[in-house]
Write a protein that holds these residues in place. Structure first.
Motif, PDB file in Angstrom:
ATOM      1  N   SER A  19       0.818  -1.221   0.000  1.00 27.04           N
ATOM      2  CA  SER A  19       0.000   0.000   0.000  1.00 27.04           C
ATOM      3  C   SER A  19       0.847   1.264   0.000  1.00 27.04           C
ATOM      4  N   PHE A  20       2.136   1.147   0.308  1.00 23.08           N
ATOM      5  CA  PHE A  20       3.010   2.319   0.311  1.00 23.08           C
ATOM      6  C   PHE A  20       3.282   2.752  -1.125  1.00 23.08           C
ATOM      7  N   GLN A  21       3.454   4.048  -1.320  1.00 22.23           N
ATOM      8  CA  GLN A  21       3.359   4.602  -2.668  1.00 22.23           C
ATOM      9  C   GLN A  21       4.627   5.230  -3.230  1.00 22.23           C
ATOM     10  N   LEU A  22       5.746   5.211  -2.501  1.00 21.12           N
ATOM     11  CA  LEU A  22       6.918   5.905  -3.030  1.00 21.12           C
ATOM     12  C   LEU A  22       7.433   5.249  -4.303  1.00 21.12           C
ATOM     13  N   SER A  23       7.571   3.938  -4.302  1.00 23.77           N
ATOM     14  CA  SER A  23       8.071   3.255  -5.503  1.00 23.77           C
ATOM     15  C   SER A  23       7.130   3.459  -6.685  1.00 23.77           C
ATOM     16  N   VAL A  24       5.820   3.434  -6.411  1.00 23.18           N
ATOM     17  CA  VAL A  24       4.840   3.672  -7.471  1.00 23.18           C
ATOM     18  C   VAL A  24       4.978   5.093  -8.011  1.00 23.18           C
ATOM     19  N   SER A  25       5.171   6.056  -7.116  1.00 20.23           N
ATOM     20  CA  SER A  25       5.334   7.444  -7.549  1.00 20.23           C
ATOM     21  C   SER A  25       6.563   7.603  -8.433  1.00 20.23           C
ATOM     22  N   VAL A  26       7.663   6.988  -8.010  1.00 18.23           N
ATOM     23  CA  VAL A  26       8.901   7.103  -8.790  1.00 18.23           C
ATOM     24  C   VAL A  26       8.746   6.413 -10.138  1.00 18.23           C
ATOM     25  N   LEU A  27       8.051   5.264 -10.163  1.00 17.03           N
ATOM     26  CA  LEU A  27       7.844   4.562 -11.427  1.00 17.03           C
ATOM     27  C   LEU A  27       7.007   5.397 -12.393  1.00 17.03           C
ATOM     28  N   THR A  28       5.956   6.052 -11.887  1.00 18.28           N
ATOM     29  CA  THR A  28       5.143   6.882 -12.779  1.00 18.28           C
ATOM     30  C   THR A  28       5.932   8.097 -13.278  1.00 18.28           C
ATOM     31  N   LEU A  29       6.770   8.665 -12.410  1.00 20.50           N
ATOM     32  CA  LEU A  29       7.622   9.773 -12.840  1.00 20.50           C
ATOM     33  C   LEU A  29       8.605   9.323 -13.913  1.00 20.50           C
ATOM     34  N   LEU A  30       9.224   8.174 -13.674  1.00 16.43           N
ATOM     35  CA  LEU A  30      10.177   7.632 -14.643  1.00 16.43           C
ATOM     36  C   LEU A  30       9.501   7.396 -15.989  1.00 16.43           C
ATOM     37  N   SER A  31       8.319   6.808 -15.953  1.00 16.82           N
ATOM     38  CA  SER A  31       7.582   6.537 -17.191  1.00 16.82           C
ATOM     39  C   SER A  31       7.214   7.834 -17.896  1.00 16.82           C
ATOM     40  N   GLY A  32       6.763   8.831 -17.109  1.00 13.83           N
ATOM     41  CA  GLY A  32       6.379  10.103 -17.700  1.00 13.83           C
ATOM     42  C   GLY A  32       7.545  10.811 -18.364  1.00 13.83           C
ATOM     43  N   HIS A  33       8.694  10.825 -17.709  1.00 14.08           N
ATOM     44  CA  HIS A  33       9.872  11.474 -18.291  1.00 14.08           C
ATOM     45  C   HIS A  33      10.337  10.736 -19.549  1.00 14.08           C
ATOM     46  N   ALA A  34      10.308   9.400 -19.495  1.00 19.50           N
ATOM     47  CA  ALA A  34      10.763   8.616 -20.648  1.00 19.50           C
ATOM     48  C   ALA A  34       9.835   8.803 -21.841  1.00 19.50           C
ATOM     49  N   LEU A  35       8.521   8.772 -21.581  1.00 19.12           N
ATOM     50  CA  LEU A  35       7.565   8.960 -22.675  1.00 19.12           C
ATOM     51  C   LEU A  35       7.612  10.398 -23.190  1.00 19.12           C
ATOM     52  N   GLY A  36       7.811  11.365 -22.277  1.00 19.94           N
ATOM     53  CA  GLY A  36       7.887  12.756 -22.686  1.00 19.94           C
ATOM     54  C   GLY A  36       9.105  13.048 -23.538  1.00 19.94           C
ATOM     55  N   ALA A  37      10.174  12.266 -23.320  1.00 17.43           N
ATOM     56  CA  ALA A  37      11.388  12.427 -24.124  1.00 17.43           C
ATOM     57  C   ALA A  37      11.303  11.671 -25.446  1.00 17.43           C
TER      58      ALA A  37
END
Length: 235
Positions: A19-37
């Motif tokens: 239920s903890f969300q830090l890894s999920v947050s980092v994964l979504t950020l990583l995906s967003g930056h990669a797709l944005g690039a």
């Protein structure tokens, strides 16, 4: 504590971890930056896969280390005082999650040291390949060790009571269950779902996840206290 109860404690601890969300947050950020690039979708998939594997590996290693430490200190049976401290830790962390896990602002900003938050945010922008993504997965678990430490400690205490074969089962059970949220997001991103939809779901359900995480630790503390301390006094 019998085998079924031991595995149930490990599974519940892992569900709270999930239920903890830090890894999920980092994964979504990583995906967003990669797709944005404008990186190729296959490359994004490899990077996110490496991230998930990194988070799973460090979770497995942390739990193994904690179990080994307790086995070295206490053998297969820790004293009641250690179990009492572990129960108190579960309650304390559970209440802290209710009060502090999410910052009091819109979005899903978490209560972690700002230096760690800035580090992880900067690393997601700078990550270019699978090896760096793997390391980022490791760091994301360490980033909220103040919260994940409690279920890991209790699971480690339970693991040393099991036979060697069941210890392996317990390690794998904890690792897989604790990664359910991360794996779900990884699958959704890999199948082309919008990151905005995923983030909206997280924002809508963050109060439930916060309540479930804190409540799960307190329920776990009660069960462990009754089975290990009160049960031990009566034996």
């Amino acid at each position: 504590m019998d085998t079924i109860s031991s595995l149930a404690v490990i599974a519940l601890a892992a569900l709270v971890h999930a239920s903890f969300q830090l890894s999920v947050s980092v994964l979504t950020l990583l995906s967003g930056h990669a797709l944005g690039a404008q990186k190729a979708r296959m490359r994004v998939w490899r990077m996110t896969t490496s991230f998930v594997i990194g988070a799973g590996v460090i979770t497995l290693l942390l739990l193994s280390f904690i179990a080994l430490l307790f086995n070295s200190l206490y053998g297969s049976s820790a004293p009641s005082s250690v179990w009492a401290i572990a129960c108190g830790l579960l309650v304390g962390v559970g209440i802290a999650i209710w009060l502090f896990y999410y910052r009091h602002q819109s979005g899903t900003s978490l209560w972690i040291p700002r230096s760690m938050a800035h580090y992880l945010s900067d690393r997601t922008k700078a990550t270019k390949d699978s090896a760096e993504s793997f390391g980022l997965g490791l760091s994301s678990v360490f980033g909220e060790i103040l919260f994940v430490g409690a279920p890991l400690i209790v699971s480690g205490l339970v693991l040393v009571q099991l036979s060697p074969g069941l210890q392996i089962v317990g390690l794998l059970l904890y690792t897989l269950i604790s990664m359910l949220g991360l794996i779900t997001v990884w699958v959704l991103v890999g199948s082309g779902h919008s990151l905005s939809t995923i983030q909206k779901w997280r924002e809508t359900n963050k109060s439930f996840l916060q309540f479930a995480g804190g409540g799960g630790l307190i329920i776990l503390s009660f069960f462990v206290y009754v089975s290990q301390i009160l049960g031990g006094l009566g034996s």
